[in-house]
Design a protein around this motif. Structure first.
Motif, PDB file in Angstrom:
ATOM      1  N   GLY A  42       0.822  -1.203   0.000  1.00 50.65           N
ATOM      2  CA  GLY A  42       0.000   0.000   0.000  1.00 50.65           C
ATOM      3  C   GLY A  42       0.852   1.248   0.000  1.00 50.65           C
ATOM      4  N   THR A  43       0.252   2.385  -0.354  1.00 50.28           N
ATOM      5  CA  THR A  43       0.967   3.653  -0.424  1.00 50.28           C
ATOM      6  C   THR A  43       0.352   4.646   0.546  1.00 50.28           C
ATOM      7  N   LEU A  44       1.200   5.258   1.369  1.00 48.67           N
ATOM      8  CA  LEU A  44       0.801   6.310   2.292  1.00 48.67           C
ATOM      9  C   LEU A  44       1.783   7.464   2.156  1.00 48.67           C
ATOM     10  N   SER A  45       1.252   8.645   1.886  1.00 48.72           N
ATOM     11  CA  SER A  45       2.082   9.854   1.759  1.00 48.72           C
ATOM     12  C   SER A  45       3.236   9.643   0.783  1.00 48.72           C
ATOM     13  N   GLY A  46       2.950   8.969  -0.318  1.00 51.54           N
ATOM     14  CA  GLY A  46       3.928   8.775  -1.367  1.00 51.54           C
ATOM     15  C   GLY A  46       4.931   7.672  -1.119  1.00 51.54           C
ATOM     16  N   ARG A  47       4.829   6.979   0.015  1.00 56.03           N
ATOM     17  CA  ARG A  47       5.776   5.906   0.340  1.00 56.03           C
ATOM     18  C   ARG A  47       5.045   4.571   0.321  1.00 56.03           C
ATOM     19  N   GLN A  48       5.725   3.539  -0.168  1.00 51.75           N
ATOM     20  CA  GLN A  48       5.101   2.227  -0.251  1.00 51.75           C
ATOM     21  C   GLN A  48       5.422   1.393   0.988  1.00 51.75           C
ATOM     22  N   TYR A  49       4.394   0.668   1.443  1.00 52.86           N
ATOM     23  CA  TYR A  49       4.486  -0.152   2.640  1.00 52.86           C
ATOM     24  C   TYR A  49       4.052  -1.575   2.329  1.00 52.86           C
ATOM     25  N   LEU A  50       4.475  -2.496   3.190  1.00 51.34           N
ATOM     26  CA  LEU A  50       3.983  -3.862   3.185  1.00 51.34           C
ATOM     27  C   LEU A  50       2.945  -3.983   4.292  1.00 51.34           C
ATOM     28  N   LEU A  51       1.764  -4.475   3.959  1.00 54.55           N
ATOM     29  CA  LEU A  51       0.676  -4.656   4.922  1.00 54.55           C
ATOM     30  C   LEU A  51       0.547  -6.154   5.172  1.00 54.55           C
ATOM     31  N   VAL A  52       1.023  -6.601   6.340  1.00 55.56           N
ATOM     32  CA  VAL A  52       1.159  -8.030   6.606  1.00 55.56           C
ATOM     33  C   VAL A  52       0.648  -8.345   8.012  1.00 55.56           C
ATOM     34  N   PRO A  53      -0.217  -9.363   8.182  1.00 59.36           N
ATOM     35  CA  PRO A  53      -0.671  -9.724   9.520  1.00 59.36           C
ATOM     36  C   PRO A  53       0.467 -10.266  10.384  1.00 59.36           C
ATOM     37  N   ASP A  54       0.315 -10.075  11.707  1.00 55.73           N
ATOM     38  CA  ASP A  54       1.274 -10.690  12.621  1.00 55.73           C
ATOM     39  C   ASP A  54       1.021 -12.193  12.702  1.00 55.73           C
ATOM     40  N   SER A  55       1.788 -12.884  13.524  1.00 57.95           N
ATOM     41  CA  SER A  55       1.725 -14.344  13.547  1.00 57.95           C
ATOM     42  C   SER A  55       0.388 -14.878  14.055  1.00 57.95           C
ATOM     43  N   LEU A  95      -2.675  -6.137  11.952  1.00 60.17           N
ATOM     44  CA  LEU A  95      -2.126  -5.839  10.634  1.00 60.17           C
ATOM     45  C   LEU A  95      -0.934  -4.919  10.831  1.00 60.17           C
ATOM     46  N   ARG A  96       0.241  -5.382  10.458  1.00 57.94           N
ATOM     47  CA  ARG A  96       1.466  -4.607  10.657  1.00 57.94           C
ATOM     48  C   ARG A  96       1.809  -3.849   9.365  1.00 57.94           C
ATOM     49  N   LEU A  97       2.182  -2.581   9.492  1.00 58.79           N
ATOM     50  CA  LEU A  97       2.600  -1.752   8.362  1.00 58.79           C
ATOM     51  C   LEU A  97       4.118  -1.667   8.396  1.00 58.79           C
ATOM     52  N   ILE A  98       4.760  -2.199   7.365  1.00 59.92           N
ATOM     53  CA  ILE A  98       6.210  -2.355   7.355  1.00 59.92           C
ATOM     54  C   ILE A  98       6.816  -1.523   6.227  1.00 59.92           C
ATOM     55  N   THR A  99       7.891  -0.816   6.556  1.00 62.61           N
ATOM     56  CA  THR A  99       8.613  -0.043   5.549  1.00 62.61           C
ATOM     57  C   THR A  99      10.083  -0.455   5.545  1.00 62.61           C
ATOM     58  N   LEU A 100      10.776  -0.077   4.483  1.00 67.89           N
ATOM     59  CA  LEU A 100      12.207  -0.356   4.350  1.00 67.89           C
ATOM     60  C   LEU A 100      12.975   0.944   4.552  1.00 67.89           C
ATOM     61  N   LYS A 101      13.829   0.983   5.589  1.00 61.99           N
ATOM     62  CA  LYS A 101      14.650   2.150   5.872  1.00 61.99           C
ATOM     63  C   LYS A 101      16.089   1.717   6.089  1.00 61.99           C
ATOM     64  N   VAL A 110      11.242  -2.001   9.040  1.00 59.77           N
ATOM     65  CA  VAL A 110      10.843  -1.290  10.251  1.00 59.77           C
ATOM     66  C   VAL A 110       9.326  -1.258  10.325  1.00 59.77           C
ATOM     67  N   GLU A 111       8.775  -1.538  11.501  1.00 62.42           N
ATOM     68  CA  GLU A 111       7.334  -1.433  11.681  1.00 62.42           C
ATOM     69  C   GLU A 111       6.953   0.029  11.856  1.00 62.42           C
ATOM     70  N   ALA A 112       6.118   0.537  10.940  1.00 61.71           N
ATOM     71  CA  ALA A 112       5.688   1.930  10.986  1.00 61.71           C
ATOM     72  C   ALA A 112       4.350   2.087  11.687  1.00 61.71           C
ATOM     73  N   GLY A 113       3.654   0.986  11.932  1.00 58.98           N
ATOM     74  CA  GLY A 113       2.367   1.038  12.605  1.00 58.98           C
ATOM     75  C   GLY A 113       1.725  -0.326  12.613  1.00 58.98           C
ATOM     76  N   ARG A 114       0.632  -0.431  13.374  1.00 59.27           N
ATOM     77  CA  ARG A 114      -0.155  -1.665  13.352  1.00 59.27           C
ATOM     78  C   ARG A 114      -1.600  -1.361  13.698  1.00 59.27           C
ATOM     79  N   CYS A 115      -2.498  -2.197  13.175  1.00 51.17           N
ATOM     80  CA  CYS A 115      -3.933  -2.021  13.358  1.00 51.17           C
ATOM     81  C   CYS A 115      -4.511  -3.290  13.966  1.00 51.17           C
ATOM     82  N   ALA A 116      -5.327  -3.153  14.985  1.00 51.78           N
ATOM     83  CA  ALA A 116      -5.968  -4.301  15.612  1.00 51.78           C
ATOM     84  C   ALA A 116      -7.133  -4.785  14.751  1.00 51.78           C
TER      85      ALA A 116
END
Length: 241
Positions: free
Chosen positions: A171-184, A189-195, A200-206
């Motif tokens: 997915g794309t947020l503010s022009g940056r692409q993320y990986l949206l992947v569930p935890d184990s 839902l974990r939002l993962i970016t490459l830095k 790096v986990e940039a956020g998560r949603c219950a």
């Protein structure tokens, strides 16, 4: 010059591997691609390998390149690996591949293809062994290899035996692409970016209950997720750290 591929599908279901992580009959001996002019190109795997997958994915690694095929190949002794497949004259070839997991009956599920570092060329992401302590890995194509550049533990994007492979996406947020992947547990839902070459986990949603169906974009910065309790809509902006 090789003609662009417009469609692809698996053929010749077999039982010579017999893992059936996706249920029967989803292990195949062959892949057939169709070119823009309607030509059929075929790749037949050797007897000790199968396509352990639902359908080939047509992906584009950069906007100026034609589509290539992303697929999952499993080896009798080494388990699954990611492969890129391209036309080569009158046939198809595996043009690049990741290392195999290294153990029979061990599988991986792709997350997607996205330009995570903004350099104009996409990386490839997959969850390795999503049924037993899944690790999210990101690869880059370098010559004939898919080279792992980063990894992060604690994910699951597949329920063993299910034919649904869409429990993760990009997915794309503010022009940056993320990986949206569930935890184990598939309850977050974990939002993962490459830095700096690290995931790096940039956020998560219950989630109300474990995710069971495909993640789909429902509006800008919003996804719809099928859980055991039904459909749940998540505003990704509200999940950022």
């Amino acid at each position: 010059m090789n003609e662009p591929i417009t469609d692809a599908h698996y053929a010749n279901p077999v039982e010579r591997y017999g893992h059936f992580a996706l249920g029967k009959p989803h292990e195949y001996a062959s892949l057939i691609a169709t070119t823009r002019s309607g030509r059929k190109l075929t790749l037949h795997l050797p007897h000790d390998e199968v396509f352990e997958d639902m359908a080939p994915r047509l992906v584009r690694l950069s906007k100026n390149e034609p589509h290539v095929i992303l697929a999952i190949v499993s080896h009798r002794n080494a388990g699954a690996r990611l492969v890129l497949i391209r036309p080569h004259g009158k046939t198809l070839i595996i043009s690049a591949q990741s290392p195999a997991i290294g153990t029979p009956n061990r599988w991986l599920n792709p997350v997607g293809v996205a330009d995570l570092d903004g350099d104009g060329r996409a990386e490839l992401a997959a969850v390795i062994t999503p049924h037993i302590g899944g690790t999210l890995k990101v690869y880059r194509e370098q010559g004939k290899a898919l080279i792992e550049i980063a990894s992060l533990w604690g994910f699951s994007n597949h329920n063993y035996g299910s034919t649904e492979l869409g429990l993760s996406t990009t997915g794309t947020l503010s022009g940056r692409q993320y990986l949206l992947v569930p935890d184990s547990t598939r309850l977050q839902l974990r939002l993962i970016t490459l830095k700096n070459e690290q995931l790096v986990e940039a956020g998560r949603c219950a989630l109300s209950t474990p995710i069971t169906g495909a993640i789909q974009s429902s509006a800008p910065h919003e996804v719809s997720i099928v859980t055991q309790a039904g459909q749940q809509v998540i505003a990704l902006d509200n999940c950022m750290n």
